[in-house]
Structures are given as structure tokens and as C-alpha cells.
Design a protein around this motif. Structure first.
Motif, mmCIF file in Angstrom:
data_model
loop_
_atom_site.group_PDB
_atom_site.id
_atom_site.type_symbol
_atom_site.label_atom_id
_atom_site.label_comp_id
_atom_site.label_asym_id
_atom_site.label_seq_id
_atom_site.Cartn_x
_atom_site.Cartn_y
_atom_site.Cartn_z
ATOM 1 N N VAL A 14 -11.738 8.455 19.180
ATOM 2 C CA VAL A 14 -10.993 8.775 20.396
ATOM 3 C C VAL A 14 -9.650 8.059 20.366
ATOM 4 N N GLU A 15 -8.595 8.749 20.751
ATOM 5 C CA GLU A 15 -7.254 8.170 20.796
ATOM 6 C C GLU A 15 -7.277 6.985 21.778
ATOM 7 N N PRO A 16 -6.895 5.784 21.342
ATOM 8 C CA PRO A 16 -7.187 4.570 22.121
ATOM 9 C C PRO A 16 -6.473 4.448 23.456
ATOM 10 N N SER A 17 -5.351 5.133 23.662
ATOM 11 C CA SER A 17 -4.690 5.033 24.969
ATOM 12 C C SER A 17 -5.415 5.857 26.031
ATOM 13 N N HIS A 18 -6.207 6.861 25.605
ATOM 14 C CA HIS A 18 -6.937 7.781 26.494
ATOM 15 C C HIS A 18 -5.999 8.654 27.327
ATOM 16 N N ASP A 19 -4.737 8.696 26.958
ATOM 17 C CA ASP A 19 -3.770 9.434 27.779
ATOM 18 C C ASP A 19 -4.059 10.932 27.819
ATOM 19 N N ARG A 20 -4.496 11.497 26.687
ATOM 20 C CA ARG A 20 -4.751 12.932 26.672
ATOM 21 C C ARG A 20 -5.977 13.281 27.515
ATOM 22 N N ILE A 21 -6.983 12.414 27.510
ATOM 23 C CA ILE A 21 -8.160 12.657 28.352
ATOM 24 C C ILE A 21 -7.759 12.596 29.819
ATOM 25 N N VAL A 22 -6.934 11.627 30.162
ATOM 26 C CA VAL A 22 -6.436 11.518 31.530
ATOM 27 C C VAL A 22 -5.632 12.760 31.902
ATOM 28 N N ASP A 23 -4.766 13.211 30.996
ATOM 29 C CA ASP A 23 -3.984 14.429 31.254
ATOM 30 C C ASP A 23 -4.905 15.623 31.502
ATOM 31 N N PHE B 70 -19.227 12.423 39.046
ATOM 32 C CA PHE B 70 -18.666 12.507 37.706
ATOM 33 C C PHE B 70 -19.818 12.724 36.735
ATOM 34 N N ASN B 71 -19.938 13.955 36.237
ATOM 35 C CA ASN B 71 -20.954 14.337 35.257
ATOM 36 C C ASN B 71 -20.340 14.053 33.886
ATOM 37 N N ALA B 72 -20.707 12.907 33.328
ATOM 38 C CA ALA B 72 -20.007 12.366 32.165
ATOM 39 C C ALA B 72 -20.397 13.057 30.872
ATOM 40 N N HIS B 73 -19.504 12.945 29.875
ATOM 41 C CA HIS B 73 -19.890 13.301 28.516
ATOM 42 C C HIS B 73 -20.995 12.350 28.078
ATOM 43 N N GLY B 74 -20.807 11.071 28.307
ATOM 44 C CA GLY B 74 -21.878 10.087 28.294
ATOM 45 C C GLY B 74 -22.721 10.019 27.043
ATOM 46 N N THR B 75 -22.080 9.870 25.886
ATOM 47 C CA THR B 75 -22.854 9.768 24.656
ATOM 48 C C THR B 75 -23.504 8.403 24.474
ATOM 49 N N GLY B 76 -22.999 7.397 25.156
ATOM 50 C CA GLY B 76 -23.511 6.049 24.978
ATOM 51 C C GLY B 76 -22.875 5.286 23.838
ATOM 52 N N THR B 77 -21.910 5.888 23.148
ATOM 53 C CA THR B 77 -21.173 5.152 22.121
ATOM 54 C C THR B 77 -20.122 4.267 22.786
ATOM 55 N N ALA B 78 -19.705 3.232 22.079
ATOM 56 C CA ALA B 78 -18.756 2.288 22.665
ATOM 57 C C ALA B 78 -17.433 2.961 22.995
ATOM 58 N N GLN B 79 -16.926 3.817 22.102
ATOM 59 C CA GLN B 79 -15.617 4.410 22.361
ATOM 60 C C GLN B 79 -15.681 5.437 23.494
ATOM 61 N N CYS B 80 -16.788 6.145 23.627
ATOM 62 C CA CYS B 80 -16.918 7.094 24.738
ATOM 63 C C CYS B 80 -17.017 6.342 26.063
ATOM 64 N N ASP B 81 -17.806 5.271 26.095
ATOM 65 C CA ASP B 81 -17.900 4.461 27.313
ATOM 66 C C ASP B 81 -16.531 3.933 27.738
ATOM 67 N N ARG B 82 -15.760 3.412 26.771
ATOM 68 C CA ARG B 82 -14.427 2.891 27.106
ATOM 69 C C ARG B 82 -13.541 3.970 27.688
ATOM 70 N N ALA B 83 -13.551 5.136 27.044
ATOM 71 C CA ALA B 83 -12.679 6.227 27.491
ATOM 72 C C ALA B 83 -13.047 6.693 28.893
ATOM 73 N N GLU B 84 -14.336 6.857 29.150
ATOM 74 C CA GLU B 84 -14.733 7.402 30.446
ATOM 75 C C GLU B 84 -14.596 6.364 31.562
ATOM 76 N N ARG B 85 -14.842 5.097 31.257
ATOM 77 C CA ARG B 85 -14.597 4.059 32.268
ATOM 78 C C ARG B 85 -13.104 4.001 32.618
ATOM 79 N N ASP B 86 -12.253 4.133 31.606
ATOM 80 C CA ASP B 86 -10.811 4.116 31.846
ATOM 81 C C ASP B 86 -10.395 5.321 32.685
ATOM 82 N N LEU B 87 -10.934 6.490 32.349
ATOM 83 C CA LEU B 87 -10.638 7.701 33.119
ATOM 84 C C LEU B 87 -11.065 7.541 34.576
#
Length: 385
Positions: free
Chosen positions: A249-258, A277-294
Motif C-alpha cells: 500500500v502506498e504509505p501516504s494513503h492519499d489515494r485511498i483518502v481521495d 465502516f465496513n472495512a476491507h479488514g484483512t488484518g495485515t499491518a499495512q491494511c490496518d494502518r491504511a484504514e485507521r488513517d482513513l
């Protein structure tokens, strides 16, 4: 656009009510399967679709699952008053589809295949069987946007409605790819967890989460703009690409936010109107970071959060469809079938089945290759508003 019919084949078994009972139970569909460990000689956890379906349909387990999900969705919609229009389109979301049959064709059994057996390998074959059985003569196409494919299929259906190409759309998302080799590769990648039961390894938004159990599913929807008894309303959505990496996942998460902001704008709602919020929620560290940031940047950590993957596994192209089906059924039945929390968690994470209410839901899906998508859902009553 409204969801007025639902059909489901999942790791819990064949049928929408089997799926619903499974997720309400709070127990994962994943089972300990021989040969599914990191070492081929050991077992591991995976949420596999059991054998089943109508033997009269013939074909492979995958083809029977696709047909069953569509058949159940159409039967369900008709029972709720839907009368198909003249132009019923069909959009099919898949990533890998029928991996087992490909393995048979390329392996020792291949020389014994009859001349036409290779047709079962083509994604167009089970879809052609469906269109012939139901007489669907609208546009037909497949979409593949990795694990974002279900949301993308929904958005494609909206484009067809907007262009005046269809009266109704049947949407089917299907991936039954979980062979031991594929599961093992996901585990080696660091994304899948095979050595512990799903609820222990897959803990989205909780401490100690390690990844997901691999799952399988075929989920069908009837989508219409002429619903009398809709499960849910699709208010809008958006999709974009990160253009960053095949897996990361792109680390700034800007595209997900967009993507989320575009989805809300398309739906004509503000962030403060999203209750779930019905999350993608894979439980991986990078997905958790992205969705918490969003959640923080777009939604001010206001919505209640849940992920279905601890229960149904990660079903690739069908993952979003399984999660949309849970949200849609939840609206009608007044329950969000969230999994139980098993560790210290995000303060807004739902802990087990919870009251659904009539608030709006943002459904995020993220796919390998940088595919981002979100759809905004509301209760079926909005289709008559």
C-alpha cells in the motif's frame, strides 16, 4: 440502484441463510484442512466452499457455485416482487476463478480431458450457462480489479444504468481458488495465516493481528431501479489506482483518502452521515494502518467499524460481495453480523453482532496492484424515498 435479491455460496455452505446463520454464530467458516500448511505435509486453516450445488447443472464445483448464487439471487428477487425488464445485464467479478480445474487440465489428468473440456476453464462458460438459463440478453462483461473487484462490478452496473443500457443488472462475484499451493504462497508472502484458527490470526483493528485466512465464495445480487422491497440502496461510489506497487500500500494513503472522498461526493453525502465502516479488514499491518488513517482523516473516527474477513476469510474477487451481502441483509434484519473482538481493539470496533440501525455504510475494498474502491450503502427504504 437497489439490491433486491441475494444469493451466496461461502465457506459456511450453500445458500444465503446458511451464510447468515454462519456469520451470526460468531464462528469462522475456516476449517483445519489436510495439506494446507506451510509444509505440504501438514494441515492449515482455510474457508473452503464444500462440495454441493445442483448436479444437473454439471460442470465444475466453480461453475455450479456461480450458477447457484445467481439462481438464488434471482429467485429471491422474484419473491420480493421483482419482474425482470427486457434488458437484464450481467457483470461478473473474478480474479482467479476455477484454479482447481486449471490444475487438473495442466496436470496428470490433462491428457484424459475430452476435446471440449477446456471450455470449463474459460470465465465466459459459466456466465454463458447463466444467461441461457435465465434469458438475460443485456450486456455481459467481466471485471477484474484484484480484491476490489466486487465494488468495481457494482460501479460498472451503475454506469450501465446511467447510460440507459439496461433495465436491471445481475452482479456475480466468484473466486474458488484456494488450492493448497495458492494458500501456501499467500502465507509465504506474509499475508495469509494458516497455523491458527482464523479469529486468532485475523484480528483487524486489534492487537496481535497477523493476516487473513484464505476463503472462497460466489455471491450474486439482483440490482434494479424498480425495487419495491430492497435490501439496501447503493447510493454511489468511486475507484482509483495508487500506481505504486504490486503488493504494498502506498504509505501516504492519499489515494485511498481521495477514493473515499470521491465516493462520498458521488453519493451526495458528507463524512458525518456515515454511521458504519465496513472495512476491507484483512488484518495485515499495512491494511490496518491504511484504514485507521482513513477513518481519522476522512471520518474523524466517528463510524462504528467492522470487518467480515475473520469469519468468511479473504475471498479475493468475492470478498467485497460477501461483505456487501452481510451489510444488505443486516439492514433488513436489524443486525450487523460483526465478528467478536478477541484482543484490545480500536475504540469504534464492533464486538459481535450489533444493532444495525438505518445509518449509511461506507464499504471499502483494496486490491493488489493498488486498486482502491468504495461504495456507499443505505437501507432499502431509501430506494423509495
Amino acid at each position: 440502484m437497489s439490491i433486491t435479491g441475494i444469493g451466496a455460496v461461502t465457506g459456511y455452505g450453500w445458500g444465503r441463510e446458511t451464510f447468515w446463520a454462519g456469520v451470526l454464530s460468531g464462528r469462522s467458516a475456516a476449517r483445519f484442512e489436510p495439506g494446507y500448511g506451510l509444509d505440504p505435509a501438514t494441515g492449515g486453516w482455510a474457508a473452503l466452499v464444500p462440495d454441493g450445488g445442483d448436479p444437473e447443472i454439471g460442470g465444475t464445483r466453480y461453475g455450479r457455485a456461480v450458477f447457484a448464487a445467481v439462481d438464488e439471487a434471482v429467485t429471491d428477487a422474484r419473491s420480493r416482487g421483482w419482474v425482470p425488464g427486457r434488458r437484464v445485464g450481467l457483470v461478473h467479478a473474478a480474479v482467479l476463478g476455477d484454479v482447481r480445474h486449471w490444475g487438473d487440465f495442466a496436470g496428470p489428468a490433462g491428457p484424459g480431458f475430452r476435446g471440449r473440456d477446456f471450455l470449463r476453464l474459460l470465465p465466459s462458460t459459466p456466465i454463458s450457462v447463466v444467461t441461457q438459463a435465465f434469458g438475460f440478453t443485456g450486456p455481459v462483461m467481466g471485471v477484474s480489479a484484484a480484491c476490489s473487484s466486487s465494488n468495481v462490478a457494482m460501479l460498472q452496473a451503475r454506469l450501465w444504468f446511467a447510460a440507459g443500457l439496461v433495465d436491471d443488472v445481475v452482479c456475480i462475484a466468484s473466486d474458488l481458488p484456494a488450492t493448497p499451493d495458492l494458500v501456501r504462497h499467500f502465507a509465504k508472502l506474509g499475508a495469509a495465516v494458516v497455523d491458527v484458527e482464523s479469529l486468532q490470526g485475523c484480528r483487524p483493528f486489534q492487537e496481535g493481528s497477523r493476516g487473513f485466512s484464505v476463503g472462497e465464495a460466489a455471491v450474486g445480487f439482483v440490482l434494479t431501479r424498480r425495487a419495491d422491497r430492497a435490501y439496501a440502496t447503493v447510493l454511489g461510489g468511486a475507484m482509483n489506482s495508487e500506481a505504486h506497487h504490486v503488493v504494498s500500500v502506498e504509505p501516504s494513503h492519499d489515494r485511498i483518502v481521495d477514493c473515499a472522498r470521491m465516493a462520498l461526493a458521488d453519493a451526495g453525502v458528507g463524512p458525518g452521515q456515515i454511521d458504519f465502516f465496513n472495512a476491507h479488514g484483512t488484518g495485515t499491518a499495512q491494511c490496518d494502518r491504511a484504514e485507521r488513517d482513513l477513518l481519522t482523516r476522512v471520518f474523524a473516527d466517528r463510524p462504528a467499524v467492522y470487518s467480515m474477513k475473520p469469519l468468511v476469510g479473504h475471498c479475493q474477487a468475492a470478498s467485497g460481495a460477501v461483505e456487501i451481502a452481510a451489510a444488505a441483509l443486516g439492514y433488513e434484519r436489524g443486525v450487523i453480523p460483526a465478528p467478536p473482538a478477541v484482543a484490545p481493539a480500536h475504540p469504534r470496533l464492533l464486538d459481535g453482532p450489533s444493532r444495525a440501525g438505518s445509518g449509511l455504510t461506507a464499504k471499502l475494498s483494496l486490491g493488489m496492484g493498488g486498486n482502491n474502491s468504495m461504495v456507499v450503502l443505505g437501507p432499502g427504504s431509501l430506494s423509495r424515498a
